[in-house]
Design a protein around this motif. Structure first.
Motif, mmCIF file in Angstrom:
data_model
loop_
_atom_site.group_PDB
_atom_site.id
_atom_site.type_symbol
_atom_site.label_atom_id
_atom_site.label_comp_id
_atom_site.label_asym_id
_atom_site.label_seq_id
_atom_site.Cartn_x
_atom_site.Cartn_y
_atom_site.Cartn_z
ATOM 1 N N LYS A 79 0.862 -1.185 0.000
ATOM 2 C CA LYS A 79 0.000 0.000 0.000
ATOM 3 C C LYS A 79 0.892 1.226 0.000
ATOM 4 C CE LYS A 79 -4.384 -1.507 1.955
ATOM 5 N NZ LYS A 79 -5.416 -1.248 2.991
ATOM 6 N N THR A 80 0.550 2.180 -0.835
ATOM 7 C CA THR A 80 1.398 3.364 -0.942
ATOM 8 C C THR A 80 0.589 4.547 -1.438
ATOM 9 O OG1 THR A 80 3.476 4.183 -1.850
ATOM 10 C CG2 THR A 80 2.087 2.900 -3.326
ATOM 11 N N LYS A 81 1.236 5.717 -1.504
ATOM 12 C CA LYS A 81 0.597 6.919 -2.040
ATOM 13 C C LYS A 81 0.891 7.040 -3.529
ATOM 14 C CE LYS A 81 0.683 9.773 2.147
ATOM 15 N NZ LYS A 81 1.183 11.039 2.739
ATOM 16 N N PHE A 82 -0.117 7.509 -4.254
ATOM 17 C CA PHE A 82 0.087 7.796 -5.677
ATOM 18 C C PHE A 82 0.610 9.214 -5.815
ATOM 19 C CE2 PHE A 82 -1.406 9.303 -9.844
ATOM 20 C CZ PHE A 82 -0.755 8.364 -10.645
ATOM 21 N N SER A 83 1.614 9.367 -6.666
ATOM 22 C CA SER A 83 2.200 10.685 -6.895
ATOM 23 C C SER A 83 1.792 11.198 -8.269
ATOM 24 C CB SER A 83 3.731 10.601 -6.806
ATOM 25 O OG SER A 83 4.316 11.844 -7.112
ATOM 26 N N GLY A 84 1.104 12.326 -8.310
ATOM 27 C CA GLY A 84 0.653 12.891 -9.578
ATOM 28 C C GLY A 84 -0.846 12.800 -9.739
ATOM 29 N N ASN A 85 -1.320 13.098 -10.932
ATOM 30 C CA ASN A 85 -2.740 12.968 -11.276
ATOM 31 C C ASN A 85 -2.825 12.301 -12.647
ATOM 32 O OD1 ASN A 85 -4.413 14.596 -9.162
ATOM 33 N ND2 ASN A 85 -2.644 15.891 -9.624
ATOM 34 N N LEU A 86 -3.767 11.345 -12.755
ATOM 35 C CA LEU A 86 -3.832 10.561 -13.991
ATOM 36 C C LEU A 86 -5.280 10.215 -14.324
ATOM 37 C CD1 LEU A 86 -2.083 9.087 -16.151
ATOM 38 C CD2 LEU A 86 -2.257 7.052 -14.691
ATOM 39 N N LYS A 87 -5.688 10.509 -15.555
ATOM 40 C CA LYS A 87 -7.012 10.126 -16.043
ATOM 41 C C LYS A 87 -6.961 8.683 -16.542
ATOM 42 C CE LYS A 87 -9.044 14.151 -15.513
ATOM 43 N NZ LYS A 87 -10.160 14.333 -14.538
ATOM 44 N N LEU A 88 -8.035 7.924 -16.265
ATOM 45 C CA LEU A 88 -8.118 6.523 -16.672
ATOM 46 C C LEU A 88 -9.387 6.290 -17.481
ATOM 47 C CD1 LEU A 88 -7.187 4.837 -13.260
ATOM 48 C CD2 LEU A 88 -5.661 5.223 -15.199
ATOM 49 N N LEU A 101 -6.749 8.737 -11.032
ATOM 50 C CA LEU A 101 -5.930 8.599 -9.840
ATOM 51 C C LEU A 101 -5.518 9.992 -9.395
ATOM 52 C CD1 LEU A 101 -3.594 5.588 -10.740
ATOM 53 C CD2 LEU A 101 -5.233 5.663 -8.857
ATOM 54 N N LYS A 102 -5.721 10.281 -8.111
ATOM 55 C CA LYS A 102 -5.420 11.610 -7.585
ATOM 56 C C LYS A 102 -4.156 11.589 -6.740
ATOM 57 C CE LYS A 102 -10.294 12.997 -7.448
ATOM 58 N NZ LYS A 102 -11.405 13.468 -6.581
ATOM 59 N N ASP A 103 -3.477 12.706 -6.745
ATOM 60 C CA ASP A 103 -2.244 12.839 -5.990
ATOM 61 C C ASP A 103 -2.499 12.572 -4.506
ATOM 62 O OD1 ASP A 103 0.579 13.580 -5.943
ATOM 63 O OD2 ASP A 103 -0.088 15.287 -4.738
ATOM 64 N N GLY A 104 -1.671 11.710 -3.911
ATOM 65 C CA GLY A 104 -1.811 11.378 -2.497
ATOM 66 C C GLY A 104 -2.775 10.252 -2.214
ATOM 67 N N GLU A 105 -3.477 9.763 -3.227
ATOM 68 C CA GLU A 105 -4.435 8.672 -3.040
ATOM 69 C C GLU A 105 -3.699 7.390 -2.640
ATOM 70 O OE1 GLU A 105 -7.775 6.296 -5.752
ATOM 71 O OE2 GLU A 105 -6.956 8.205 -6.404
ATOM 72 N N ILE A 106 -4.279 6.653 -1.687
ATOM 73 C CA ILE A 106 -3.669 5.395 -1.243
ATOM 74 C C ILE A 106 -4.112 4.272 -2.194
ATOM 75 C CG2 ILE A 106 -3.448 3.714 0.614
ATOM 76 C CD1 ILE A 106 -2.182 6.431 1.208
ATOM 77 N N ILE A 107 -3.139 3.578 -2.757
ATOM 78 C CA ILE A 107 -3.426 2.501 -3.717
ATOM 79 C C ILE A 107 -2.610 1.258 -3.350
ATOM 80 C CG2 ILE A 107 -3.967 4.080 -5.605
ATOM 81 C CD1 ILE A 107 -1.124 3.530 -6.686
ATOM 82 N N GLU A 108 -2.974 0.149 -3.963
ATOM 83 C CA GLU A 108 -2.211 -1.088 -3.816
ATOM 84 C C GLU A 108 -1.443 -1.353 -5.110
ATOM 85 O OE1 GLU A 108 -4.722 -4.336 -2.721
ATOM 86 O OE2 GLU A 108 -4.664 -3.806 -0.584
ATOM 87 N N ILE A 109 -0.167 -1.707 -4.971
ATOM 88 C CA ILE A 109 0.663 -1.977 -6.132
ATOM 89 C C ILE A 109 1.296 -3.362 -5.999
ATOM 90 C CG2 ILE A 109 1.115 0.426 -6.731
ATOM 91 C CD1 ILE A 109 3.772 0.208 -5.225
ATOM 92 N N LEU A 110 1.622 -3.958 -7.125
ATOM 93 C CA LEU A 110 2.258 -5.280 -7.159
ATOM 94 C C LEU A 110 3.712 -5.126 -7.550
ATOM 95 C CD1 LEU A 110 -0.419 -7.275 -9.223
ATOM 96 C CD2 LEU A 110 -0.463 -6.685 -6.785
ATOM 97 N N LYS A 111 4.585 -5.827 -6.841
ATOM 98 C CA LYS A 111 6.001 -5.812 -7.224
ATOM 99 C C LYS A 111 6.195 -6.708 -8.438
ATOM 100 C CE LYS A 111 10.634 -6.381 -5.276
ATOM 101 N NZ LYS A 111 11.222 -7.130 -6.389
ATOM 102 N N LEU A 112 6.826 -6.172 -9.482
ATOM 103 C CA LEU A 112 7.046 -6.944 -10.695
ATOM 104 C C LEU A 112 8.157 -7.972 -10.502
ATOM 105 C CD1 LEU A 112 6.735 -4.122 -13.365
ATOM 106 C CD2 LEU A 112 5.259 -6.130 -13.174
#
Length: 392
Positions: free
Chosen positions: A322-331, A380-391
Motif C-alpha cells: 500500500k502506498t501513495k500515488f504521486s501525480g494525477n492521472l485520467k483513466l 488517480l489523484k495525488d496522495g491517493e492510497i493505492i495497492e501496487i504489485l512488485k514486478l
C-alpha cells in the motif's frame, strides 16, 4: 477482475498432483506434499553449549576437583559427586548431576582444581534434550517452500529424502512470420523475438524451468504439428502471438480441433486483452498477445499464479504494497488499466505519464511495480492510497 479470471482457471484445473521423492540436496525451493514430522528430539540429549566446566550450581563459590574431560562424541554416561566437576567440550553429553557450564575463558584452574565464582547463572551453557524440537512436532507443513534453512533443519533430523510436487513440464514458443531470434540478423522490417526471452526469464525467476521450442510460422499445418509434438512431452504450453482476431491467428481453431476447452477468450485489461487459456485433461495452454509488454504482464498476472496453484504452493502469489500515488492521472473506465511505475520513498509514480503501448518495452524494463485499476476507476489523484504489485 484478474482474481476473477484466475478463479476461472482454478475452477477448471485440477492439481496435476504429480509427486516425486528427491534427495534433500535436490529439494531447494520445491513444495512439500505433506507435513514433515520430527523423528527425534533436538537436541537429542542434554549437552554443553560451549567449551568449559560442567558442575552443579549449588557449588557456586566453591572449589571442585576436575574429574576428567568429556568430549563431543563420547557416548557413555558420566556422573558427578558433590565436590567434582568435568571439563567438557561443546556438544558433549552433560554429566549426571551437573546443571551449569562455566565458560573455559572464565575458569580459574590450578592443579586440576576449579575455583568457581560466587556469581554465575544457573543453567548457563546447558542445552536440554528437546528444548528446540520435540519428537512428533511438525517441522515443515504441506505446501511450504523448502528453503535453505529448512534443508538444514531436516538434515538435523537425519531426513535425507523428501516428497515434493513435481513441477509441470513447460514448453514455450512464439508465433509470427515477422520475428527473428536475438542471435539472428534482422533487417529493418523484421522484429526481434523479445517475448520468449522475457517469459522464460520470468518463469525461471519464479522457480520454473521451461524449454524454448523456437518461432512457429503463421501456418495452420505448422502450428498443428508443433502443438502435436508439444502435447506428447509437455504438460503446460505457453505461446505468444496468434491470440487476436487477425487473419493469421489460427490458435483457437487448432486447439479446439485437438479437443481443448477454452476457459476464456480475452481479459478485460489494457494492455493484454487478447489473452486466452485452454484446458484438456491435465494439459493447459496459454496463448498470450504478441506485443511484448502485454505478453509479459499477462504471463506475470495469470501464468505464474496458475503454475504455483498447480504445485499446491500455498503462499501469496503477489507481493502487494500500500502506498501513495504521486501525480494525477485520467483513466478509461470499463476495463482494468495496467499502470507501470516506480515505487520509491513510499510513493508510486507512473513512467512517462503512462504514455506507453502494449508493443513498447522500455517502460516495462524501467518499472518496479504495477498498479491495476478497478473497472469503474476514472482517475488517480495525488496522495491517493493505492495497492501496487512488485514486478517479477
Amino acid at each position: 477482475m484478474i482474481n476473477e479470471t484466475l478463479n476461472l482457471i482454478y475452477n477448471e484445473i485440477k492439481s496435476l498432483n504429480l509427486k516425486e521423492i528427491v534427495h534433500l540436496n535436490e529439494a531447494l525451493n520445491e513444495i512439500c506434499t505433506k507435513d514433515i514430522i520430527a523423528i527425534k528430539d533436538l537436541p537429542c540429549f542434554d549437552n554443553s553449549a560451549l567449551d568449559g566446566y560442567a558442575f552443579n550450581h549449588k557449588n557456586a563459590g566453591k572449589t571442585l576437583k576436575i574429574k576428567g574431560v568429556i568430549y563431543a562424541g563420547d557416548k557413555k554416561e558420566f556422573y558427578l559427586k558433590d565436590d567434582e566437576c568435568y571439563k567438557i567440550m561443546t556438544g558433549a553429553i552433560m554429566p549426571k548431576g551437573a546443571d551449569t557450564v562455566l565458560r573455559i575463558e572464565d575458569a580459574n584452574v590450578k592443579n586440576d582444581v576449579l575455583s568457581l565464582p560466587n556469581e554465575i547463572k544457573k543453567f548457563d551453557g546447558y542445552r536440554l534434550k528437546g528444548e528446540e524440537v520435540t519428537k512428533g512436532k511438525i517441522l515443515i507443513k504441506k505446501g511450504e517452500v523448502i528453503t535453505p534453512r529448512k534443508i538444514m533443519l531436516l538434515a538435523s533430523q537425519g531426513i535425507s529424502e523428501v516428497e515434493i510436487y513435481k513441477k509441470p513440464k513447460i514448453a514455450l514458443f512464439s508465433s509470427g512470420d515477422e520475428l527473428k531470434e536475438p542471435w539472428q540478423k534482422a533487417d529493418e522490417y523484421e522484429i526481434y523475438n523479445a517475448n520468449a526471452s522475457g517469459i522464460e526469464a520470468l518463469l525461471k525467476n519464479n522457480g520454473f524451468k521451461s524449454k524454448y521450442l523456437g518461432i512457429i510460422k503463421d501456418e495452420p499445418l505448422t502450428i498443428k504439428e508443433s502443438f502435436e509434438k508439444c502435447f506428447k512431452e509437455f504438460d503446460f504450453v505457453i505461446t505468444s502471438g496468434g491470440a487476436s482476431a487477425g487473419d493469421k491467428d489460427y490458435m483457437d481453431e487448432i486447439l479446439k480441433d485437438f479437443g481443448f476447452k477454452e476457459i476464456f477468450d480475452h481479459v478485460n485489461i489494457k494492455p493484454g486483452r487478447p489473452t486466452k487459456c485452454f484446458i484438456k485433461d491435465e494439459k493447459i495452454v496459454f496463448v498470450l498477445a504478441g506485443n511484448p509488454t502485454a505478453a509479459y504482464l499477462l504471463a506475470f498476472l495469470l501464468v505464474i499464479p496458475t503454475l504455483k496453484k498447480l504445485i499446491n504452493q500455498n503462499n501469496d502469489f503477489f507481493e502487494i504494497s500500500k502506498t501513495k500515488f504521486s501525480g494525477n492521472l485520467k483513466l478509461k473506465s470499463g476495463r482494468i488499466n495496467a499502470i507501470l511505475g516506480i515505487y520509491d520513498n513510499f510513493c508510486f509514480k507512473v513512467i512517462d505519464d503512462n504514455k506507453f503501448g502494449s508493443g513498447t518495452i522500455f517502460p516495462l524494463a524501467k518499472a518496479t511495480h504495477l498498479y491495476l485499476s478497478d473497472l469503474d476507476k476514472k482517475e488517480l489523484k495525488d496522495g491517493e492510497i493505492i495497492e501496487i504489485l512488485k514486478l517479477d
